[in-house]
Design a protein around this motif. Structure first.
Motif, short mmCIF file in Angstrom:
data_model
loop_
_atom_site.label_atom_id
_atom_site.label_comp_id
_atom_site.label_asym_id
_atom_site.label_seq_id
_atom_site.Cartn_x
_atom_site.Cartn_y
_atom_site.Cartn_z
N GLU A 158 0.87 -1.18 0.00
CA GLU A 158 0.00 0.00 0.00
C GLU A 158 0.91 1.23 0.00
OE1 GLU A 158 -3.64 -1.68 2.67
OE2 GLU A 158 -1.69 -1.44 3.64
N ARG A 159 1.13 1.77 -1.17
CA ARG A 159 2.16 2.78 -1.36
C ARG A 159 1.61 4.21 -1.35
NH1 ARG A 159 6.97 -0.07 -2.87
NH2 ARG A 159 7.81 1.96 -2.35
N ALA A 160 2.51 5.13 -1.09
CA ALA A 160 2.21 6.55 -1.25
C ALA A 160 2.27 6.84 -2.75
CB ALA A 160 3.25 7.38 -0.50
N PRO A 161 1.55 7.78 -3.26
CA PRO A 161 0.71 8.77 -2.59
C PRO A 161 -0.74 8.32 -2.36
CG PRO A 161 0.82 9.35 -4.89
CD PRO A 161 1.68 8.10 -4.70
N GLU A 162 -1.12 7.10 -2.80
CA GLU A 162 -2.49 6.65 -2.54
C GLU A 162 -2.76 6.55 -1.04
OE1 GLU A 162 -0.48 4.95 -4.70
OE2 GLU A 162 -1.40 5.72 -6.54
N HIS A 163 -1.73 6.25 -0.28
CA HIS A 163 -1.83 6.16 1.18
C HIS A 163 -0.86 7.16 1.78
CE1 HIS A 163 -4.22 2.46 1.01
NE2 HIS A 163 -3.50 2.20 -0.06
N LEU A 164 -1.39 8.25 2.31
CA LEU A 164 -0.54 9.27 2.92
C LEU A 164 -0.12 8.87 4.33
CD1 LEU A 164 -2.46 12.50 1.85
CD2 LEU A 164 -0.42 11.48 0.80
N LEU A 165 -0.92 8.02 4.96
CA LEU A 165 -0.67 7.60 6.34
C LEU A 165 -0.44 6.10 6.38
CD1 LEU A 165 -3.60 9.57 8.01
CD2 LEU A 165 -1.19 10.25 7.93
N MET A 166 0.19 5.66 7.45
CA MET A 166 0.32 4.23 7.70
C MET A 166 0.15 3.99 9.19
SD MET A 166 4.37 3.65 7.02
CE MET A 166 5.22 3.04 8.45
N VAL A 167 -0.24 2.77 9.52
CA VAL A 167 -0.41 2.38 10.91
C VAL A 167 0.96 2.02 11.46
CG1 VAL A 167 -1.50 0.75 12.50
CG2 VAL A 167 -2.74 1.55 10.47
N TYR A 168 1.32 2.64 12.57
CA TYR A 168 2.59 2.35 13.22
C TYR A 168 2.44 1.05 14.00
CZ TYR A 168 6.66 2.95 16.23
OH TYR A 168 7.84 2.77 16.88
N GLN A 169 3.28 0.10 13.72
CA GLN A 169 3.29 -1.22 14.37
C GLN A 169 1.93 -1.90 14.33
OE1 GLN A 169 5.11 -0.26 18.20
NE2 GLN A 169 7.12 -0.77 17.36
N PRO A 170 1.42 -2.17 13.12
CA PRO A 170 0.10 -2.81 13.01
C PRO A 170 0.07 -4.22 13.62
CG PRO A 170 1.19 -2.77 10.89
CD PRO A 170 2.02 -1.92 11.82
N GLU A 171 1.22 -4.85 13.71
CA GLU A 171 1.27 -6.20 14.29
C GLU A 171 0.88 -6.21 15.76
OE1 GLU A 171 5.24 -4.27 14.75
OE2 GLU A 171 3.90 -4.53 13.04
N GLU A 172 0.90 -5.05 16.40
CA GLU A 172 0.51 -4.98 17.81
C GLU A 172 -1.00 -4.86 18.00
OE1 GLU A 172 2.78 -2.05 19.91
OE2 GLU A 172 4.69 -3.01 19.40
N LEU A 173 -1.72 -4.62 16.91
CA LEU A 173 -3.18 -4.54 17.01
C LEU A 173 -3.77 -5.94 17.08
CD1 LEU A 173 -3.95 -1.74 14.40
CD2 LEU A 173 -4.00 -1.55 16.88
N PRO A 174 -4.87 -6.12 17.79
CA PRO A 174 -5.50 -7.44 17.86
C PRO A 174 -6.09 -7.84 16.51
CG PRO A 174 -6.89 -5.80 18.91
CD PRO A 174 -5.60 -5.11 18.56
N ALA A 175 -6.29 -9.13 16.31
CA ALA A 175 -6.82 -9.65 15.04
C ALA A 175 -8.16 -9.01 14.69
CB ALA A 175 -6.95 -11.16 15.11
N VAL A 176 -8.98 -8.69 15.68
CA VAL A 176 -10.30 -8.10 15.42
C VAL A 176 -10.18 -6.72 14.76
CG1 VAL A 176 -10.59 -6.98 17.67
CG2 VAL A 176 -12.60 -7.81 16.44
N ALA A 177 -9.00 -6.11 14.83
CA ALA A 177 -8.78 -4.79 14.22
C ALA A 177 -8.24 -4.89 12.80
CB ALA A 177 -7.81 -3.99 15.10
N ASP A 178 -8.09 -6.08 12.29
CA ASP A 178 -7.48 -6.29 10.97
C ASP A 178 -8.41 -5.81 9.86
OD1 ASP A 178 -6.17 -7.14 8.70
OD2 ASP A 178 -5.70 -9.13 9.48
N ILE A 179 -7.99 -4.79 9.15
CA ILE A 179 -8.78 -4.19 8.08
C ILE A 179 -8.97 -5.16 6.92
CG2 ILE A 179 -6.82 -3.13 6.92
CD1 ILE A 179 -8.65 -0.71 6.38
N ARG A 180 -8.10 -6.12 6.79
CA ARG A 180 -8.22 -7.08 5.69
C ARG A 180 -9.42 -8.01 5.88
NH1 ARG A 180 -1.90 -7.72 6.36
NH2 ARG A 180 -2.68 -7.57 8.46
N ARG A 181 -10.06 -7.96 7.05
CA ARG A 181 -11.24 -8.79 7.30
C ARG A 181 -12.53 -8.06 6.98
NH1 ARG A 181 -10.17 -12.09 12.87
NH2 ARG A 181 -8.32 -13.18 12.15
N LEU A 182 -12.47 -6.86 6.45
CA LEU A 182 -13.69 -6.12 6.10
C LEU A 182 -14.36 -6.70 4.89
CD1 LEU A 182 -12.72 -2.40 6.70
CD2 LEU A 182 -14.27 -3.80 8.01
#
Length: 182
Positions: A158-182
Motif C-alpha cells: 500500500e504505497r504513497a501517494p495513494e496512502h498518505l498515512l500508515m499504521v505504526y506497528q500494526p502487528e501490535e493490534l488485535p486480530a479483530v482490528a485487521d482491516i483485511r477482514r472487512l
C-alpha cells in the motif's frame, strides 16, 4: 459561504426492519435475521443478540453475538433483509464481548515513502505538526478507523501517494482490528 459534505449514508434500511432491530437491541433480546455476506451471498438465517450500532463511513453495522459464527461479530445492517423476534436462546450479552470492552491505540504516522517535505505537510494536516496521531478506540472499531483514513497496514504493498498515512506497528493490534477482514 457554502459548506459541502460527502458524508453519505449508503446503507438502505427499511424503517419497520430497523424498528425491530432497534427494539431487540434496546431490550437485550435475541432475534432471527435473514442475512447475506460475501462468503455466503444467499440469504440465510442467523440467530443473534445485538448490542451496538456502528457507523463506519457510508455503512452501518451492528455488533452482535451470532450463533452461526459462535462469536461476537459485526454484521452489515444493509445485508439484513428480515428480522423476527426469537426466544432467549441464552446467547451471550454485551458484558461478555471482551473485544468490545478492549480499548486499543491506533497510531497513524506519515507513510514512510513520502519525502521529507511531504512528511512535514502530512504532519501539519493530520497531526497538528506532531510525529503521529493516536486514536484510542474499541478494538472492533479500529479497522473502520484505519479504513476511513486510508492508512496503510502493509506499506510495501500500500504505497504513497495513494496512502498518505500508515499504521505504526500494526502487528501490535488485535486480530479483530485487521482491516483485511472487512
Amino acid at each position: 459561504m457554502a459548506v459541502e459534505s460527502i458524508q453519505v449514508d449508503a446503507t438502505s434500511i427499511r424503517h419497520p426492519l430497523f424498528a425491530q432491530i432497534h427494539r431487540a437491541m434496546r431490550l437485550g433480546r435475541c432475534i432471527r435475521v435473514l442475512y447475506r455476506s460475501l462468503s455466503n451471498p444467499e440469504a440465510h438465517e442467523r440467530l443473534i443478540r445485538l448490542h451496538s450500532l456502528i457507523q463506519a463511513g457510508p455503512r452501518w453495522h451492528i455488533r452482535a453475538y451470532c450463533s452461526k459464527a459462535e462469536a461476537f461479530c459485526d454484521l452489515n445492517l444493509g445485508r439484513i433483509s428480515a428480522a423476527s423476534a426469537s426466544e432467549d436462546a441464552g446467547l451471550p450479552r454485551l458484558d461478555r464481548d471482551v473485544d468490545w470492552h478492549r480499548i486499543v491505540a491506533v497510531r497513524l504516522v506519515p507513510h514512510r515513502d513520502l519525502s521529507a517535505e511531504q512528511v512535514r505537510m502530512v504532519r501539519e494536516e493530520y497531526m497538528g505538526g506532531t510525529a503521529a496521531t493516536v486514536f484510542n478506540v474499541r478494538a472492533p472499531i479500529a479497522k473502520y478507523l484505519i479504513q476511513s483514513f486510508r492508512a496503510a497496514i502493509d506499506p510495501e504493498r500500500e504505497r504513497a501517494p495513494e496512502h498518505l498515512l500508515m499504521v505504526y506497528q500494526p502487528e501490535e493490534l488485535p486480530a479483530v482490528a485487521d482491516i483485511r477482514r472487512l
